[in-house]
Design a protein around this motif. Sequence first.
Motif, short mmCIF file in Angstrom:
data_model
loop_
_atom_site.label_atom_id
_atom_site.label_comp_id
_atom_site.label_asym_id
_atom_site.label_seq_id
_atom_site.Cartn_x
_atom_site.Cartn_y
_atom_site.Cartn_z
N SER A 5 1.75 -9.59 -3.57
CA SER A 5 0.45 -9.36 -2.95
C SER A 5 0.51 -8.17 -2.00
CB SER A 5 -0.03 -10.61 -2.20
OG SER A 5 0.58 -10.76 -0.93
N LEU A 6 1.66 -7.95 -1.36
CA LEU A 6 1.83 -6.79 -0.48
C LEU A 6 1.93 -5.50 -1.27
CD1 LEU A 6 4.39 -8.24 2.12
CD2 LEU A 6 1.88 -8.20 2.28
N VAL A 7 2.55 -5.56 -2.45
CA VAL A 7 2.60 -4.39 -3.32
C VAL A 7 1.18 -3.97 -3.71
CG1 VAL A 7 3.36 -3.52 -5.57
CG2 VAL A 7 4.91 -4.93 -4.20
N ILE A 8 0.36 -4.95 -4.09
CA ILE A 8 -1.04 -4.67 -4.42
C ILE A 8 -1.77 -4.10 -3.21
CG2 ILE A 8 -3.24 -5.77 -5.00
CD1 ILE A 8 -1.62 -7.68 -6.82
N LEU A 9 -1.54 -4.67 -2.04
CA LEU A 9 -2.15 -4.20 -0.80
C LEU A 9 -1.80 -2.73 -0.54
CD1 LEU A 9 -3.53 -4.58 2.01
CD2 LEU A 9 -1.34 -5.51 2.82
N ILE A 10 -0.53 -2.40 -0.67
CA ILE A 10 -0.08 -1.02 -0.43
C ILE A 10 -0.73 -0.06 -1.41
CG2 ILE A 10 1.96 0.50 -0.57
CD1 ILE A 10 3.55 -2.05 0.46
N GLU A 11 -0.80 -0.46 -2.67
CA GLU A 11 -1.41 0.41 -3.67
C GLU A 11 -2.91 0.59 -3.41
OE1 GLU A 11 1.58 -0.02 -7.49
OE2 GLU A 11 -0.40 -0.97 -7.62
N GLU A 12 -3.59 -0.46 -2.94
CA GLU A 12 -5.01 -0.35 -2.63
C GLU A 12 -5.25 0.57 -1.44
OE1 GLU A 12 -7.88 -1.75 -3.86
OE2 GLU A 12 -6.93 -2.71 -5.57
N VAL A 13 -4.45 0.41 -0.39
CA VAL A 13 -4.65 1.21 0.82
C VAL A 13 -4.36 2.69 0.57
CG1 VAL A 13 -3.75 1.61 3.16
CG2 VAL A 13 -4.25 -0.71 2.41
N LEU A 14 -3.32 2.96 -0.20
CA LEU A 14 -2.92 4.35 -0.43
C LEU A 14 -3.55 4.96 -1.68
CD1 LEU A 14 0.88 4.15 0.46
CD2 LEU A 14 -0.95 5.15 1.82
N ASN A 15 -4.17 4.09 -2.53
CA ASN A 15 -4.67 4.56 -3.82
C ASN A 15 -3.58 5.32 -4.57
OD1 ASN A 15 -6.53 4.90 -5.92
ND2 ASN A 15 -7.32 6.83 -5.07
N GLN A 16 -2.41 4.69 -4.62
CA GLN A 16 -1.22 5.34 -5.14
C GLN A 16 -0.30 4.29 -5.75
OE1 GLN A 16 1.21 7.11 -2.03
NE2 GLN A 16 1.86 8.79 -3.36
N ARG A 17 0.34 4.65 -6.83
CA ARG A 17 1.32 3.76 -7.44
C ARG A 17 2.45 3.48 -6.44
NH1 ARG A 17 1.98 0.40 -11.97
NH2 ARG A 17 4.15 0.43 -12.62
N PHE A 18 2.93 2.22 -6.40
CA PHE A 18 3.94 1.85 -5.41
C PHE A 18 5.17 2.73 -5.54
CE2 PHE A 18 7.57 -0.32 -3.68
CZ PHE A 18 7.09 -0.84 -2.49
N SER A 19 5.64 2.96 -6.76
CA SER A 19 6.86 3.75 -6.94
C SER A 19 6.70 5.16 -6.40
CB SER A 19 7.27 3.80 -8.41
OG SER A 19 6.21 4.25 -9.22
N SER B 181 -1.69 -11.70 -16.00
CA SER B 181 -1.39 -10.63 -15.04
C SER B 181 -1.10 -11.23 -13.68
CB SER B 181 -2.58 -9.66 -14.94
OG SER B 181 -3.67 -10.28 -14.29
N THR B 182 -0.46 -10.44 -12.82
CA THR B 182 -0.18 -10.90 -11.46
C THR B 182 -1.46 -11.26 -10.73
OG1 THR B 182 1.79 -9.47 -11.39
CG2 THR B 182 0.92 -10.28 -9.28
N ARG B 183 -2.46 -10.40 -10.82
CA ARG B 183 -3.72 -10.64 -10.12
C ARG B 183 -4.39 -11.93 -10.61
NH1 ARG B 183 -4.59 -5.05 -8.40
NH2 ARG B 183 -6.18 -4.99 -6.74
#
Length: 418
Positions: free
Chosen positions: A245-259, A218-220
Amino acid sequence: MEKKSATSRDPVSKILAGYSNSEFQAMIDNFRYETMLSGGDVSLFANTRLATFFHTTIVSPRKASAPLPYQPNPEVGKVEAETAYGKLSLDDFVTSPKSFIQAFIIAHKGKVVYERYPGMKSTDSHLWASTAKPIAGLLIEQLVDEGKIDLNNTYSVYVPDFRDTAWANIKIIDLFNMASGLNIVEDDYTRSDPISLTTRLYRSEFGNLDPVSNKLESTRSIMKLASKINDPGKRFDYSSMITQSLVILIEEVLNQRFSDAVDERVFSHMSLDGDMQLHHSDGDHLEGIHGLVSSRLRNLMHFGMLFTPSWNAISDEKVVSDAALHRIRKELPSHEVYMGGSDGPRFMAALNDYVISNNRQWDDVFPDGDMFKLGFMGQGLYVSPDRDLVISYFSTNPDTNPGQGYVRPIAKSGLFDL
């Protein structure tokens, strides 16, 4: 077909001519990480068919399409640049079979002034490659504007499962600017090294098992293997893993799928020309915003226009704030940091012009505030906010990245001075 597909170079017009059943099957059989990055026939085939190979999120237009006015300017095609084949006009270069340019478009003040499709249909979706990285950059800028991310905080503040890794104490600003100090540098050597973290990331995205563990990573899990090689913030070292890593950051902050986040915050406001395709890593279904994005060329152009005064020609909302645009253009790492790694000197030489630095997922920021992002197969996105100018193109040529030699001559030609 194995050898031919990886090394021969069908002309880009092959996409327009189409493939027989046997040719189609041979391309499918030969598709993998190595052949995709070679720039050969498999790359040409796959660049307009990536959803054939990857799980893909389709983001469909929410607004009715509103095509920009088409006002061609013949003078644009006369702009010359030095190429590997001598000094050529843009018209001659784009139509040359040696350039491997598939599509080229220029918008000025909300109007299309130049558009050519020698190697694909205007309705084909094509891989953006790394020209997609500023998509993640834009969402980070929005979260900075909203006070949800402080760029001086460290990565583990927002992504707590990285507290015991080499990422833990790296400031977000240093990740944003590709100056992590980690052993995740992406270059010709690491792309060809089967055990580099860069190769392992790509293999996991393509669904290939790691040759050491014989597992699909996995990426992580790959990110957590990184180690420090120098201090963060000291040198520009290009890395697609940083964008992920920024995609993961965005998803963590928003608790939302990037798409979902990018659709809500960006694409839903735009007049899209057809669907956006966000392709997934096979290892964990993380959307590969470092480069695994496809669309028609006009959508790449429309994305670039969000950073210009003509944003309202393609969007019902100003999704790039004045503050964010100022940060991208003016709050730059030093030229010394840019030149400290291997990519800065190479990028500046290829552009044949002085670059101050990279910044915030853009490869190059020039003294006049123009920005440029290159894709691995020779895709390009050039934005000149002061000239209200966007240049974008698709290509299948990782050897010469052909279009970038024209972006500064076009911008500085005098044809687009306001």
